[in-house]
Design a protein around this motif. Sequence first.
Motif, short mmCIF file in Angstrom:
data_model
loop_
_atom_site.label_atom_id
_atom_site.label_comp_id
_atom_site.label_asym_id
_atom_site.label_seq_id
_atom_site.Cartn_x
_atom_site.Cartn_y
_atom_site.Cartn_z
N MET A 1 -1.42 2.53 11.93
CA MET A 1 -0.81 1.80 10.82
C MET A 1 -1.07 0.31 10.98
O MET A 1 -0.88 -0.26 12.05
CB MET A 1 0.70 2.07 10.76
N SER A 2 -1.51 -0.34 9.89
CA SER A 2 -1.85 -1.75 9.95
C SER A 2 -0.60 -2.62 10.11
O SER A 2 0.44 -2.35 9.53
CB SER A 2 -2.60 -2.16 8.67
N THR A 3 -0.74 -3.66 10.94
CA THR A 3 0.36 -4.61 11.12
C THR A 3 0.16 -5.86 10.27
O THR A 3 0.97 -6.77 10.33
CB THR A 3 0.46 -5.02 12.60
N LYS A 4 -0.92 -5.90 9.49
CA LYS A 4 -1.19 -7.05 8.64
C LYS A 4 -0.21 -7.08 7.47
O LYS A 4 0.14 -6.06 6.90
CB LYS A 4 -2.62 -6.99 8.11
N LYS A 5 0.24 -8.26 7.11
CA LYS A 5 1.26 -8.42 6.08
C LYS A 5 0.71 -8.17 4.68
O LYS A 5 1.39 -7.66 3.80
CB LYS A 5 1.86 -9.83 6.16
N TYR A 6 -0.55 -8.56 4.44
CA TYR A 6 -1.14 -8.46 3.11
C TYR A 6 -2.37 -7.55 3.13
O TYR A 6 -3.14 -7.57 4.09
CB TYR A 6 -1.53 -9.84 2.59
N LYS A 7 -2.57 -6.80 2.07
CA LYS A 7 -3.75 -5.95 1.98
C LYS A 7 -4.99 -6.77 1.69
O LYS A 7 -6.04 -6.57 2.31
CB LYS A 7 -3.55 -4.90 0.88
N LEU A 8 -4.90 -7.69 0.73
CA LEU A 8 -6.08 -8.46 0.32
C LEU A 8 -5.76 -9.93 0.18
O LEU A 8 -4.81 -10.32 -0.50
CB LEU A 8 -6.63 -7.94 -1.01
N GLY A 9 -6.58 -10.75 0.80
CA GLY A 9 -6.51 -12.19 0.64
C GLY A 9 -7.82 -12.71 0.08
O GLY A 9 -8.89 -12.13 0.32
N VAL A 10 -7.75 -13.79 -0.69
CA VAL A 10 -8.95 -14.40 -1.26
C VAL A 10 -8.98 -15.87 -0.85
O VAL A 10 -7.98 -16.57 -0.95
CB VAL A 10 -8.98 -14.28 -2.80
N ALA A 11 -10.14 -16.32 -0.37
CA ALA A 11 -10.32 -17.70 0.07
C ALA A 11 -11.33 -18.40 -0.83
O ALA A 11 -12.42 -17.89 -1.08
CB ALA A 11 -10.80 -17.73 1.52
N PHE A 12 -10.95 -19.59 -1.30
CA PHE A 12 -11.80 -20.38 -2.20
C PHE A 12 -12.25 -21.65 -1.50
O PHE A 12 -11.43 -22.45 -1.05
CB PHE A 12 -11.03 -20.77 -3.47
N SER A 13 -13.55 -21.89 -1.44
CA SER A 13 -14.07 -23.08 -0.79
C SER A 13 -13.90 -24.30 -1.67
O SER A 13 -13.60 -24.21 -2.86
CB SER A 13 -15.56 -22.91 -0.47
N GLY A 14 -14.14 -25.48 -1.06
CA GLY A 14 -14.15 -26.71 -1.83
C GLY A 14 -15.47 -26.86 -2.57
O GLY A 14 -16.42 -26.12 -2.34
N ILE A 168 -6.03 -17.34 6.59
CA ILE A 168 -5.34 -16.10 6.21
C ILE A 168 -5.89 -14.86 6.91
O ILE A 168 -5.35 -13.76 6.73
CB ILE A 168 -5.41 -15.89 4.68
N ARG A 169 -6.93 -15.01 7.73
CA ARG A 169 -7.59 -13.86 8.33
C ARG A 169 -6.63 -12.94 9.08
O ARG A 169 -6.68 -11.71 8.92
CB ARG A 169 -8.69 -14.37 9.28
N ASN A 170 -5.77 -13.49 9.90
CA ASN A 170 -4.87 -12.67 10.71
C ASN A 170 -3.72 -12.07 9.93
O ASN A 170 -2.96 -11.26 10.47
CB ASN A 170 -4.32 -13.50 11.88
N LYS A 171 -3.59 -12.44 8.67
CA LYS A 171 -2.49 -11.94 7.85
C LYS A 171 -2.93 -10.86 6.87
O LYS A 171 -2.11 -10.25 6.20
CB LYS A 171 -1.84 -13.10 7.08
N CYS A 172 -4.24 -10.64 6.76
CA CYS A 172 -4.77 -9.74 5.73
C CYS A 172 -5.64 -8.62 6.31
O CYS A 172 -6.41 -8.84 7.25
CB CYS A 172 -5.62 -10.54 4.74
N GLU A 173 -5.53 -7.46 5.70
CA GLU A 173 -6.40 -6.36 6.08
C GLU A 173 -7.83 -6.64 5.66
O GLU A 173 -8.79 -6.29 6.35
CB GLU A 173 -5.91 -5.06 5.43
N LYS A 174 -7.97 -7.29 4.50
CA LYS A 174 -9.29 -7.61 3.98
C LYS A 174 -9.28 -8.99 3.34
O LYS A 174 -8.31 -9.37 2.70
CB LYS A 174 -9.74 -6.56 2.95
N VAL A 175 -10.39 -9.72 3.52
CA VAL A 175 -10.52 -11.06 2.93
C VAL A 175 -11.83 -11.15 2.17
O VAL A 175 -12.90 -10.82 2.70
CB VAL A 175 -10.46 -12.16 4.01
N ILE A 176 -11.74 -11.60 0.93
CA ILE A 176 -12.92 -11.91 0.13
C ILE A 176 -13.02 -13.43 0.06
O ILE A 176 -12.04 -14.12 -0.24
CB ILE A 176 -12.81 -11.33 -1.29
N ALA A 177 -14.20 -13.97 0.35
CA ALA A 177 -14.39 -15.42 0.37
C ALA A 177 -15.43 -15.84 -0.65
O ALA A 177 -16.49 -15.22 -0.77
CB ALA A 177 -14.82 -15.88 1.76
#
Length: 289
Positions: A1-14, A168-177
């Motif tokens: 079972m995942s211990t990550k708080k969020y399923k999906l995070g999205v990161a937006f660059s400058g 957000i990497r350590n808080k999410c199961e998956k990250v889209i950047a």
Amino acid sequence: MSTKKYKLGVAFSGGGAKAAAHCGALQALKEFGIQPDIVAGTSAGSLVAVLYASGFTPAGMVRLFQGMNFFKDIVMPGLPHGGLFDSKPLVEHLRKHIPFERLEDLPIPVYVVASDLEHGRTKIFTKGEIAPRVVASCSIPVIFNPMVIGGVHYVDGGAFQNLPVPAIRNKCEKVIAFNLNHLTADKYHGTVAAVAYRSFTMMFMSNTIADARQADLFVDLDTEGATAVDMSKIEDLFFRGYASTVAALEGDGYVRVLPREEISFKKEKEKEKINKSKLQHYARKILHS
């Protein structure tokens, strides 16, 4: 079972005005039924993240800045106190149009990445007044005056983390950047602003490459030929960001769940009147859907 708080995070660059491509990327996510549980942004990416969490539609974000001139409506010449331009007009513009005052009030968690100039480290804002923190994240050194918050001077988050996947990497199961910056050959321009911007773009690209490796899906948005200060291309960048993201999602096995939405900016001769209460309701509806 995942211990990550969020399923999906999205990161937006400058990327300044090129962030209109981020809006197109969000439109693609919407049509593929992908809804982030948390968003992080650096510089102009932090503005997109906040607007999304505030309830703006992707096209509505572009319309908010449609027809504006970067050097007349967003910044003004600054006194020699750390930068060539003062970003007070942008602070006031955000205070006027964003329907929430503080980051912790947003229905979707937002991480705003800035750089602590005095202590030489990354600062991730998750609480506090939105407008000055977003502008702090956008304050390219030398170009803009640093933003002072709580007695500390902050500059563009891209100095350390232009692509905020680590935030957000350590808080999410998956990250889209989503990335906006691409370093191409350019003729030398001897102005202070041109040299400073080119130098910091090279620095931003350096840390972007490292942080991109931490993303589960990295999307290089098509911003070729666009600059960070040219507001005349934001409608075109929206559609290019959309096309880049559709191609990346399909290549990663995602399936469209909604038909392509027909969006036109040409009829938007007058800016839409922002209904703050309506935006707040929409943002909360996204959270609870």
